[in-house]
Scaffold this motif. Sequence first.
Motif, PDB file in Angstrom:
ATOM      1  N   GLU A 279       0.840  -1.063   0.020  1.00  0.00           N
ATOM      2  CA  GLU A 279      -0.085  -0.042  -0.012  1.00  0.00           C
ATOM      3  C   GLU A 279       0.975   1.094  -0.070  1.00  0.00           C
ATOM      4  OE1 GLU A 279      -2.462  -0.337   3.424  1.00  0.00           O
ATOM      5  OE2 GLU A 279      -3.724  -2.143   2.750  1.00  0.00           O
ATOM      6  N   LEU A 280       2.277   1.086   0.308  1.00  0.00           N
ATOM      7  CA  LEU A 280       2.986   2.121   0.411  1.00  0.00           C
ATOM      8  C   LEU A 280       3.836   2.549  -0.771  1.00  0.00           C
ATOM      9  CD1 LEU A 280       4.390   1.489   3.959  1.00  0.00           C
ATOM     10  CD2 LEU A 280       2.686   3.237   3.590  1.00  0.00           C
ATOM     11  N   VAL A 281       4.119   1.534  -1.566  1.00  0.00           N
ATOM     12  CA  VAL A 281       4.745   1.561  -2.950  1.00  0.00           C
ATOM     13  C   VAL A 281       4.077   1.140  -4.120  1.00  0.00           C
ATOM     14  CG1 VAL A 281       6.927   1.780  -1.607  1.00  0.00           C
ATOM     15  CG2 VAL A 281       5.983  -0.384  -2.194  1.00  0.00           C
ATOM     16  N   ALA A 282       2.955   0.740  -4.049  1.00  0.00           N
ATOM     17  CA  ALA A 282       2.289   0.104  -5.005  1.00  0.00           C
ATOM     18  C   ALA A 282       2.313   0.874  -6.491  1.00  0.00           C
ATOM     19  CB  ALA A 282       0.902  -0.196  -4.769  1.00  0.00           C
ATOM     20  N   VAL A 283       2.502   2.115  -6.399  1.00  0.00           N
ATOM     21  CA  VAL A 283       2.463   3.211  -7.572  1.00  0.00           C
ATOM     22  C   VAL A 283       4.016   2.858  -8.180  1.00  0.00           C
ATOM     23  CG1 VAL A 283       1.951   5.108  -8.607  1.00  0.00           C
ATOM     24  CG2 VAL A 283       0.759   4.303  -6.849  1.00  0.00           C
ATOM     25  N   GLU A 284       3.962   3.089  -9.486  1.00  0.00           N
ATOM     26  CA  GLU A 284       5.192   2.988 -10.530  1.00  0.00           C
ATOM     27  C   GLU A 284       6.037   4.321 -10.090  1.00  0.00           C
ATOM     28  OE1 GLU A 284       8.218   1.785 -12.487  1.00  0.00           O
ATOM     29  OE2 GLU A 284       6.411   0.475 -12.440  1.00  0.00           O
ATOM     30  N   ALA A 285       7.413   4.268  -9.892  1.00  0.00           N
ATOM     31  CA  ALA A 285       8.042   5.402  -9.308  1.00  0.00           C
ATOM     32  C   ALA A 285       7.885   6.373 -10.857  1.00  0.00           C
ATOM     33  CB  ALA A 285       9.534   4.970  -9.078  1.00  0.00           C
ATOM     34  N   PRO A 286       7.676   7.598 -10.425  1.00  0.00           N
ATOM     35  CA  PRO A 286       7.607   8.836 -11.492  1.00  0.00           C
ATOM     36  C   PRO A 286       9.021   8.903 -12.158  1.00  0.00           C
ATOM     37  CG  PRO A 286       7.629   9.966  -9.280  1.00  0.00           C
ATOM     38  CD  PRO A 286       7.645   8.439  -9.307  1.00  0.00           C
ATOM     39  N   GLY A 287       8.954   9.261 -13.409  1.00  0.00           N
ATOM     40  CA  GLY A 287      10.131   9.355 -14.147  1.00  0.00           C
ATOM     41  C   GLY A 287      10.775  10.817 -13.908  1.00  0.00           C
ATOM     42  N   HIS A 288      10.586  11.648 -15.185  1.00  0.00           N
ATOM     43  CA  HIS A 288      11.373  12.684 -15.121  1.00  0.00           C
ATOM     44  C   HIS A 288      10.341  14.008 -14.178  1.00  0.00           C
ATOM     45  CE1 HIS A 288      14.586  11.488 -17.620  1.00  0.00           C
ATOM     46  NE2 HIS A 288      13.464  11.051 -18.488  1.00  0.00           N
ATOM     47  N   VAL A 289      10.857  13.934 -12.818  1.00  0.00           N
ATOM     48  CA  VAL A 289       9.905  15.106 -12.207  1.00  0.00           C
ATOM     49  C   VAL A 289      11.085  15.904 -11.556  1.00  0.00           C
ATOM     50  CG1 VAL A 289       8.031  13.537 -11.746  1.00  0.00           C
ATOM     51  CG2 VAL A 289       9.951  13.416 -10.208  1.00  0.00           C
ATOM     52  N   PRO A 290      10.723  17.046 -11.289  1.00  0.00           N
ATOM     53  CA  PRO A 290       9.530  17.595 -11.664  1.00  0.00           C
ATOM     54  C   PRO A 290       9.471  18.005 -13.254  1.00  0.00           C
ATOM     55  CG  PRO A 290      10.748  19.334 -10.415  1.00  0.00           C
ATOM     56  CD  PRO A 290      11.627  17.998 -10.283  1.00  0.00           C
ATOM     57  N   ASP A 291       8.551  18.371 -13.632  1.00  0.00           N
ATOM     58  CA  ASP A 291       8.504  18.693 -15.211  1.00  0.00           C
ATOM     59  C   ASP A 291       9.133  19.933 -15.269  1.00  0.00           C
ATOM     60  OD1 ASP A 291       6.246  20.917 -15.349  1.00  0.00           O
ATOM     61  OD2 ASP A 291       5.548  19.408 -13.845  1.00  0.00           O
ATOM     62  N   ALA A 292       9.561  20.390 -16.769  1.00  0.00           N
ATOM     63  CA  ALA A 292      10.259  21.337 -17.012  1.00  0.00           C
ATOM     64  C   ALA A 292       9.584  22.792 -16.699  1.00  0.00           C
ATOM     65  CB  ALA A 292      10.609  21.246 -18.656  1.00  0.00           C
ATOM     66  N   ALA A 293       8.371  22.754 -16.898  1.00  0.00           N
ATOM     67  CA  ALA A 293       7.555  23.946 -16.644  1.00  0.00           C
ATOM     68  C   ALA A 293       7.576  24.386 -15.029  1.00  0.00           C
ATOM     69  CB  ALA A 293       6.274  23.955 -17.141  1.00  0.00           C
ATOM     70  N   THR A 294       7.529  23.298 -14.213  1.00  0.00           N
ATOM     71  CA  THR A 294       7.788  23.612 -12.774  1.00  0.00           C
ATOM     72  C   THR A 294       8.995  24.178 -12.465  1.00  0.00           C
ATOM     73  OG1 THR A 294       6.123  22.016 -12.434  1.00  0.00           O
ATOM     74  CG2 THR A 294       7.411  22.557 -10.486  1.00  0.00           C
ATOM     75  N   VAL A 295      10.102  23.581 -13.016  1.00  0.00           N
ATOM     76  CA  VAL A 295      11.465  23.877 -12.968  1.00  0.00           C
ATOM     77  C   VAL A 295      11.661  25.316 -13.390  1.00  0.00           C
ATOM     78  CG1 VAL A 295      13.947  23.297 -13.339  1.00  0.00           C
ATOM     79  CG2 VAL A 295      12.374  21.568 -13.029  1.00  0.00           C
ATOM     80  N   ARG A 296      11.070  25.670 -14.474  1.00  0.00           N
ATOM     81  CA  ARG A 296      11.357  27.191 -14.878  1.00  0.00           C
ATOM     82  C   ARG A 296      10.739  28.090 -14.034  1.00  0.00           C
ATOM     83  NH1 ARG A 296      10.442  24.606 -19.889  1.00  0.00           N
ATOM     84  NH2 ARG A 296       8.402  25.374 -20.052  1.00  0.00           N
ATOM     85  N   ALA A 297       9.500  27.665 -13.519  1.00  0.00           N
ATOM     86  CA  ALA A 297       8.838  28.564 -12.497  1.00  0.00           C
ATOM     87  C   ALA A 297       9.577  28.800 -11.398  1.00  0.00           C
ATOM     88  CB  ALA A 297       7.197  28.218 -12.224  1.00  0.00           C
ATOM     89  N   LEU A 298      10.371  27.529 -10.833  1.00  0.00           N
ATOM     90  CA  LEU A 298      11.064  27.557  -9.748  1.00  0.00           C
ATOM     91  C   LEU A 298      12.190  28.753  -9.887  1.00  0.00           C
ATOM     92  CD1 LEU A 298      11.893  27.097  -6.888  1.00  0.00           C
ATOM     93  CD2 LEU A 298      13.170  24.877  -7.969  1.00  0.00           C
ATOM     94  N   ASP A 299      13.055  28.471 -11.222  1.00  0.00           N
ATOM     95  CA  ASP A 299      14.025  29.155 -11.445  1.00  0.00           C
ATOM     96  C   ASP A 299      13.623  30.989 -11.626  1.00  0.00           C
ATOM     97  OD1 ASP A 299      15.486  27.179 -11.519  1.00  0.00           O
ATOM     98  OD2 ASP A 299      15.633  26.905 -13.876  1.00  0.00           O
ATOM     99  N   ARG A 300      12.535  31.152 -11.937  1.00  0.00           N
ATOM    100  CA  ARG A 300      11.910  32.542 -12.148  1.00  0.00           C
ATOM    101  C   ARG A 300      11.754  33.074 -10.713  1.00  0.00           C
ATOM    102  NH1 ARG A 300       8.847  30.668 -16.495  1.00  0.00           N
ATOM    103  NH2 ARG A 300       6.883  30.406 -14.983  1.00  0.00           N
ATOM    104  N   ALA A 301      11.239  32.280  -9.921  1.00  0.00           N
ATOM    105  CA  ALA A 301      10.943  32.637  -8.441  1.00  0.00           C
ATOM    106  C   ALA A 301      12.077  32.962  -7.793  1.00  0.00           C
ATOM    107  CB  ALA A 301      10.145  31.693  -7.634  1.00  0.00           C
ATOM    108  N   LEU A 302      13.220  32.006  -7.775  1.00  0.00           N
ATOM    109  CA  LEU A 302      14.733  32.112  -7.143  1.00  0.00           C
ATOM    110  C   LEU A 302      15.308  33.390  -7.674  1.00  0.00           C
ATOM    111  CD1 LEU A 302      15.769  28.503  -7.582  1.00  0.00           C
ATOM    112  CD2 LEU A 302      15.337  29.824  -5.221  1.00  0.00           C
ATOM    113  N   ALA A 303      15.291  33.612  -9.174  1.00  0.00           N
ATOM    114  CA  ALA A 303      15.851  34.774  -9.590  1.00  0.00           C
ATOM    115  C   ALA A 303      15.194  36.021  -9.155  1.00  0.00           C
ATOM    116  CB  ALA A 303      16.023  34.966 -10.985  1.00  0.00           C
ATOM    117  N   GLU A 304      13.785  36.180  -9.020  1.00  0.00           N
ATOM    118  CA  GLU A 304      13.228  37.362  -8.358  1.00  0.00           C
ATOM    119  C   GLU A 304      13.881  37.416  -6.878  1.00  0.00           C
ATOM    120  OE1 GLU A 304      11.461  39.632  -9.821  1.00  0.00           O
ATOM    121  OE2 GLU A 304      11.489  38.860 -11.643  1.00  0.00           O
ATOM    122  N   SER A 305      13.624  36.267  -6.125  1.00  0.00           N
ATOM    123  CA  SER A 305      14.056  36.501  -4.671  1.00  0.00           C
ATOM    124  C   SER A 305      15.515  36.780  -4.676  1.00  0.00           C
ATOM    125  CB  SER A 305      13.770  34.967  -4.037  1.00  0.00           C
ATOM    126  OG  SER A 305      13.969  35.052  -2.737  1.00  0.00           O
ATOM    127  N   ALA A 306      16.347  36.463  -5.252  1.00  0.00           N
ATOM    128  CA  ALA A 306      17.722  36.829  -5.163  1.00  0.00           C
ATOM    129  C   ALA A 306      18.072  37.828  -5.736  1.00  0.00           C
ATOM    130  CB  ALA A 306      18.605  35.628  -6.087  1.00  0.00           C
TER     131      ALA A 306
END
Length: 553
Positions: A279-306
Amino acid sequence: MREALRRDQRVDADALVARLDAIRRFLDAVDGEVPDTRLVGAHTLVERAGTRLSLSRDHTVVALAGATGSGKSSLFNSLAGMELSPVGVRRPTTGVAHACVWGPLDGGNRLLDWVGVLPRHRFVRESALDGDDESALHGLILLDLPDFDSVQRSHRLEVDRLLGLVDLVVWVVDPQKYADRVIHNSYLREFHRHREVTVVVLNQADRLPPAELPRVLADLRRLLDVDGLDGVPLLATTAVEPDGMTGLREALERAVSDRQAALRRLSGDADTVAAALGELVAVEAPGHVPDAATVRALDRALAESAGVPAVAAAVEGAYRHRAGGATGWPLVRGWRKLRPDPLHRLHLPGPTTDPQRPAEPVLAATSVPDPTAAQQSALGLAIRAVGDRSGEKLPAPWPAAVTAAARSRLADLPDALDGAVAGTDLGMDRRPFWWRLVGALQWLVTLAAVAGLGWLVLGYALRALGLPALDYPRVGEAPLPTVLLLGGLLAGLLVAAVTRPVIRWAARRARQRAEQRLTEAVSRVGAEYVLIPVRALLDRYALARCAWQDATR
């Protein structure tokens, strides 16, 4: 999930050890991420199995379990051929477990110490008068357990403890209470994964009319099938008739000679634990995560914060400031030094117009403006989005663990971002070659203007002193000194006018390059402080899932 073993299917000890090792690897992988309350069974199995396999494999521990008045103590004494366990009309009669060992007691003492049977409640079924009559049971350790429905809570707890340790369980029921809900719902149904090490006996069969016995046995079989115990041996026994124990004794002899009960019990326990862990691990492990759009949003937020936009704007201003100082009129360059360099204001590397002077050291902290509340909120949301996107397809409690991993180094992020900005090469420590050319040209035309002015002043001074006047060479109708003075001034203005748009264009390019480098620097910080912890946790999930798959084989 692997099917329950058939009674004629042997358990390979090495394969069982490999499954137990897989469960141990699972526990190592999820340590600290899954609540301990969901891993109690797995921890108990790993500890108990290791101990049981290290003890005697030549002994089979069999427990007689039953309700008050079922007659299990009478069966115990009848099998032993001696009055070892107290039998009486007062209930509960059996308050502690009694053990009878067929064969030398020394071989089973360590096992009984682990099971927890007191030495004064251990007996040996070995007599010279028996000859070889009991040899078929050599290696049997038979336990008479307390009543599981005892009014004494300590008795019930002792039964539950011992049922988790023994190799084979003989459930003893009587004609009056064989359908009791407690034994079926609380015990028999829980043993559906241990069918191969479970025997059910209808004791006191002599109290039933011969015509009623088949009907009662058929009804009990129906109840056992409902409990998931289809195929479990069902025997009728009585302790008062000579042949009333034959079927049970033969079942015990087979278990002793087979020497598989302990392995089958542990295999069944492993099935139960693996099903719960699934019940704890029955789901297949996700592949490439997080997706590119989420990473780009993180980079933008980091750049603004920095403060990347502010630093990039400072780079553009610093470029103009330094380029103007290098290419402007030499006579007015000193005025520029009165204006602070924009990068100096941020405590970032300052100008290096002197090629012999080393670049200024990177400071431990900059004066980049602190992020606003909106920027901090945007960064928090971006980090949470990384956790949510990465763990959204995982079973509980992994999504919460992934989000926690994404935020695990949030407190260290501001200093890391500031250090990344301070340590980034902004491309301002090198003077472009064209600055030197324009600067040299400005010096040349300035010197020409100064020379023309000096020549004119000299001529004026000679006339004032009454000395012969200088004969100026002429360029067309204009004296050469005047041409030098006015030409130098006009040329300086023209060079400044021509280089100004070039400086603006180059300053924008410098800003773009600096912004790109700063964004890459803060992206590396985001990867180290946000993405790597998330991916490390997902790797642990993948390891746990692989271990679980190995445990189910």
